[in-house]
Design an enzyme around this catalytic site. Structure first.
Site: not given
Ligand SMILES: Cc1cc2nc3c(=O)[nH]c(=O)nc-3n(C[C@H](O)[C@H](O)[C@H](O)COP(=O)(O)OP(=O)(O)OC[C@H]3O[C@@H](n4cnc5c(N)ncnc54)[C@H](O)[C@@H]3O)c2cc1C
Length: 419
Positions: A145, A176, A178, A278, A303, A314, A374, A399
């Protein structure tokens, strides 16, 4: 991992309990999926990345040969070693990650139904996640959410029980997802009792064609995986029958009663799905990394600069050596976790998270290295490597981000509630 050799019997080769040689079925399936990836996905990948639309014709091609189907997924899952599912994913995502996700995106919802549904729910809903080649369907798993990404316990979508109508009423916004809003079957994680945090969550089946009050919100325009549809999903007084809670209402009531009494229960609803998926997600990242490595290796052997092939330097050759090393290491972690998951070995040290973390970081790093090898060509859309780099990045985010995976591993190995 230890190998346990049995005593040789006469002239026969010793039977070994540990074996990394794929069996004939695994090789056949790998080669079959590779053929589809090479012949159908690779030629179409650039176009669908540019169009940023769900590639229905490609999913249909996969459905026609049984690659996108309930039976196909069941066959891949049935392998008792657990290796066929990651092998299939690696090959598909070697073909293309956007198209691969369009084909495999359904499986997260399927994993949730399979893991938490009753036998009846599995029989009714999993086939509906796929449809048929002539009436294709996809499915969506909606946990995240706007304010519940890494912190899934913060889910605000509610599921209230309407006793008079004997229905669940769902309200909230999912982010988000899918296949969100285009899926026939949406598996929605909602809070039944907000006072219990994640332990008050349950998973609900919301069929788009039957339920009123569910609709797609904004479609997300993305950096990579652009052939895969990602969108918000709105639930507005969305009513679904009693039997649409995964596992059944009776079991849910029992579980919630146990939580309220302070008793232990199985892990959180969304986390159960993520834990199981996972290693498969890690395999997808391995596929992207391998595609980039192979392309860069061929390029470096062709290339010429300074009158010699660039691989004769290397700096380039060692980069390729490191890429091969890291990709193989990632695959071994993925296979270990897949084998553990399938054979009922508990992830004592968060081995599922280890596999996804390693593979996601290697894919991001290896595709960047490939782009570098590349040179200017790597940075253009004339070559696939820049797309693979854009696609790879999501594997350190969805995930569970890399930080969340490290947190899960750190907690598992230490027993300390690391924050
Ligand atoms: C292309 C795509 C497909 C997706 N598909 C699905 C889906 O099918 N179903 C679904 O439910 N979700 C889906 N998602 C959502 C996805 O799982 C979330 O974006 C993801 O879990 C991260 O949550 P957030 O974006 O709110 O980031 P945030 O939780 O706001 O995190 C932002 C940053 O803070 C860091 N952070 C947060 N908490 C901590 C902590 N305690 N310690 C250290 N660092 C922390 C995170 O690592 C990250 O770098 C999808 C997202 C994308 C972009």
């Amino acid at each position: 991992m230890a190998t346990t050799e049995q005593e040789p019997t006469g002239a026969e080769a010793p039977a070994v309990a540990f074996n990394l040689e794929l069996n004939a079925d695994q090789k056949d399936i790998r080669d079959w999926v590779h053929g589809f990836a090479e012949d159908v996905m690779r030629p179409a990948a650039h176009e669908w990345d540019e169009r940023e639309e769900t590639p229905w014709p490609i999913i249909q091609e996969a459905a026609k040969i049984g690659l996108y189907s309930f039976e196909g997924l069941a066959q891949f899952f049935a392998d008792p070693s657990g290796l066929t599912l990651p092998i299939v994913n690696e090959e598909l995502f070697w073909g293309d990650a956007g198209l691969g996700m369009a084909i495999m995106g359904t499986s997260l919802a399927v994993a949730s139904i399979f893991g938490q549904g009753t036998g009846e729910q599995i029989g009714e809903w999993i086939p509906r996640c796929f449809g048929t080649p002539d009436d294709l369907k996809v499915a969506a798993f909606c946990a995240s959410e706007p304010n519940a990404g890494s912190d899934i316990s913060n889910v605000r979508t509610t599921a209230k029980w309407d006793e008079a109508a004997s229905e669940w009423v769902l309200n909230g916004q999912k982010a988000w997802a899918t296949n969100g809003g285009i899926a026939d079957v949406h598996v929605v994680i909602a809070s039944v009792d907000p006072t219990l945090g994640a332990r008050g969550h349950a998973a609900f089946i919301v069929p788009l064609s039957e339920a009123k009050g569910i609709e797609q919100g904004s479609k997300v325009s993305k950096h990579g995986l652009r052939a895969s549809h990602t969108a918000d999903v709105h639930l507005d007084d969305c009513r679904i029958p009693a039997g649409h809670v995964l596992g059944g209402k009776e079991k849910l009531d029992e579980r919630l009663a146990r939580v309220r009494e302070g008793k232990r229960t199985k892990s959180q609803t969304a986390m159960q799905t993520f834990e199981a998926s996972r290693p498969t997600v890690g395999a997808q990242a391995v596929g992207i990394a391998r595609a980039a490595y192979e392309y860069a290796l061929d390029y470096a052997k062709e290339r010429e600069q300074f009158g010699r092939k660039i691989i004769e330097n290397q700096a380039i050759a060692f980069a390729l050596a490191d890429m091969k090393l890291e990709i193989d290491a990632s695959r071994l972690l993925v296979w270990r976790a897949s084998w553990m998951g399938r054979t009922g070995h508990k992830f004592e040290n968060a081995e599922g998270s280890m596999s996804k973390l390693k593979a996601g970081e290697v894919a991001t790093w290896a595709t960047e290295r490939a782009m570098h090898i590349l040179g200017g060509n790597g940075y253009t859309r004339e070559y696939p490597v820049e797309r693979w780099h854009r696609d790879a990045k999501i594997y350190t985010i969805f995930e569970g981000t890399s930080e969340i995976q490290r947190m899960v591993i750190a907690r598992a190995i230490s027993g300390v509630q690391i924050r």
